[in-house]
Structure formats: C-alpha cells, structure tokens
Design an enzyme around this catalytic site. Structure first.
Site, PDB file in Angstrom:
ATOM      1  CG  ASP A  70      -2.107  -0.981   1.028  1.00  0.00           C
ATOM      2  OD1 ASP A  70      -2.296  -1.470  -0.098  1.00  0.00           O
ATOM      3  OD2 ASP A  70      -2.822  -1.246   2.014  1.00  0.00           O
ATOM      4  N   GLY A  71       2.057   1.211   0.593  1.00  0.00           N
ATOM      5  CA  GLY A  71       2.947   2.365   0.564  1.00  0.00           C
ATOM      6  C   GLY A  71       3.394   2.703  -0.844  1.00  0.00           C
ATOM      7  CB  THR A  72       4.572   0.576  -3.659  1.00  0.00           C
ATOM      8  OG1 THR A  72       5.779   0.169  -3.005  1.00  0.00           O
ATOM      9  CG2 THR A  72       4.861   0.745  -5.150  1.00  0.00           C
ATOM     10  CB  THR A  99       2.420  -7.835   4.705  1.00  0.00           C
ATOM     11  OG1 THR A  99       3.841  -7.715   4.597  1.00  0.00           O
ATOM     12  CG2 THR A  99       2.088  -8.932   5.709  1.00  0.00           C
ATOM     13  CG  ASP A 223     -18.477   7.747  -1.764  1.00  0.00           C
ATOM     14  OD1 ASP A 223     -17.323   8.230  -1.671  1.00  0.00           O
ATOM     15  OD2 ASP A 223     -19.047   7.184  -0.807  1.00  0.00           O
ATOM     16  CG  LEU A 225     -19.485  11.285   0.312  1.00  0.00           C
ATOM     17  CD1 LEU A 225     -20.718  10.491   0.722  1.00  0.00           C
ATOM     18  CD2 LEU A 225     -19.592  12.735   0.790  1.00  0.00           C
ATOM     19  CD  GLU A 280       5.569   6.024   4.531  1.00  0.00           C
ATOM     20  OE1 GLU A 280       6.371   6.712   5.198  1.00  0.00           O
ATOM     21  OE2 GLU A 280       5.869   4.903   4.067  1.00  0.00           O
TER      22      GLU A 280
END
Length: 300
Positions: A70-72, A99, A223, A225, A280
């Site tokens: 998710d950081g990448t 992971t 959406d 939001l 992060e």
C-alpha cells in the site's frame, strides 16, 4: 509546444525488494507471453519513485502499474496526481505485493493470482477513483489514527524483524495498560463542533485496513466522500457494549462509536495524534481531511 505522443505500452513500476521474487518474474513472463509488451521500471528507493513516474508521464506512457504494498501504491498515486494533467492522467494498475494488500483486497482484485492481477492491470478498463487528503498529504486507502497507529509507530524495528506481526500484538498488550484517550473536537461542514474523546479512528477512502479489518464498511472509493469511524474511550470502561457496536458500526443508535460520511472535516486534538497514512506515520494535533474527487483512473 505540441502534445506529447501517447504510448499505450504498459509500464510496471516495481518495488525494488519485490523485483527478484520468483512469482513476480513468473507473472511478468506470463503477461508478456500473452502478447503484452510490458515494460518494467525499478526505482532505487522511495524517493526515486516520483522521478520515475515523472519521466514516464513525460514520455507519454498512458498506463502505469504500481507493483508493491500500500505504501508503493500511495507513492505512485501521489506522483500521478502531482505531475500529470488531470484530463490526461495515466491509468493506474495494481500488482499487490505487500503483506496485507488492503487496498487491492478492498477493490476486489484477485490478489492470490499475480498472473491474473498483472494481466488485468495491463489490459483492464479503468474506473474513476477518489484520493483522500490529510494536511496536504494524499492517501489512497485509509488513514488510521490513535492507539493502533501509535503501536505501529512505536514498536522497535528490531522487535518487528524478530517477531513479525506478533511484535505489534505484544507491544499493544504492553501499551494498552497505559493507554490515554485523545480529547478534542470534530468539525463537520455546517455543524457545531462535537466534543469528545477518541481511542482510535479510521478515515477510509476504501473499506479495509490493518490486514483485512473492515474499518469503513460503507466506503466507496468513487463517491466523493470519506468515511470516518471514531471509537470513544468507552472501549476501556465498557468493552462489551463497545465491541457489540463495532460489529454493527452503521447502526444510528450507536452511542460509543461514531460513523460519519463527509467530503471534508477537521479534527482538533489537545495532544498530538499518531496517524498511519497508507502505512506512513504522521503525528499532528490538527487533522484536516478532504477528498479529491475522481483524481485517478484505476483498474479494478
């Protein structure tokens, strides 16, 4: 100057530590064997990713695939929004190699089949996707705050290396006895400030965080939001009823858990709050959230 020539060749921007994984090499080979002229770029480190994305945008590439955790994905999405013209923002594909891969799982991607994931990322149709903003920093998945983020930020690196995921549990068990709620106020558009306490919170552009926990079950990444879930300090004094509300967070009768959907809001805390922004760590007393509607074109 004329418009840059558009290139349809997809480019996989691959996290350096994932480049030698056999399953990643196999996925690249499999996609190429199906006639896809897939290019691979491997940034040297985190700071090098924006430069690589800028170069690919300047060269006219229309499809960039973020290969990593998710950081990448955050880094690639951030670079796309900052360096591409909005009406010509390249399509973003996802090859989940982290992971937990919370964003990819939340979007319904076939995370256990890298060949299929990469082929979809290289050829699939894109959908518009929002991007969250906190204090000027983008997040594509979830910004989590409070106790859980503090444990993540303060678990020593050597403990993480030796114990893996168990390190967070052990450190959390130690810290829960000294846990002090954050006090502050929630400011929603057109409403009076809501005063209260908070043990943990999640602001979701997507549904999942922390390894598959549905922290924002009603979140829709397109959406306009953000979904805010706040758990009050009743989890310490009334753990049973609080856990019951966690199982049904959208119930309007809940009193220990607050769930709000809004395009923007502000949280002011009396003490600095630990925030985990797509992995992060950030610490701040004032948290200004907003959404950049349909900022990205993502394959999912």
């Amino acid at each position: 100057m004329g418009k840059r020539k558009r290139k349809q060749q997809p480019v996989l921007v691959l996290h350096r530590k994932s480049a030698n994984r056999p399953e990643v090499k196999a996925a690249v080979k499999a996609v190429r064997s199906r006639g896809i002229d897939l290019k691979v770029r491997i940034p040297w480190n985190k700071k090098d990713k924006p430069r690589v994305v800028r170069e690919l945008i300047a060269a006219g590439h229309q499809r960039l695939i973020a290969g990593g955790g998710d950081g990448t994905l955050n880094a690639i999405a951030d670079a796309l929004v900052r360096h591409a013209e909005h009406d010509e923002c390249p399509t973003m594909g996802i090859l989940p190699l982290g992971t937990a891969n919370d964003l990819a799982h939340g979007l319904g991607l076939p995370c256990e089949d890298l060949d299929s994931c990469l082929y979809l990322a290289a050829t699939g149709d894109a959908k518009p996707m929002d991007l969250g903003i906190m204090n000027g920093r983008h997040f594509i998945n979830v910004a989590s705050g409070g106790f859980g983020a503090q444990v993540t930020a303060t678990t020593p690196q050597d403990v993480k290396r030796h114990l893996g995921g168990a390190a967070y549990t052990l450190n959390g068990l130690i810290k829960i006895w000294e846990m002090k709620p954050y006090r502050g106020s929630l400011h929603l558009p057109g409403q009076a400030p809501i005063e209260g306490s908070m043990v943990l919170m999640a602001v979701g552009n997507n549904r999942l965080a922390g390894g598959g926990f549905e922290v924002a079950p009603a979140a829709d990444p397109a959406d306009g939001l953000l979904d805010l879930m706040i758990l009050t300090d009743s989890v310490i004094t009334e753990p049973g009823p609080t856990l019951a509300e966690l199982k049904d967070p959208l119930n309007p009768a809940n009193t220990r858990l607050r769930y709000v959907q809004a395009p923007a809001f502000r949280i002011e805390a009396e003490t600095p709050v630990h925030i985990n922004l797509d992995g992060e760590p950030v610490v701040s007393k004032e948290l200004n959230f907003s959404v950049l509607e349909h900022a990205l074109n993502v394959v999912y």
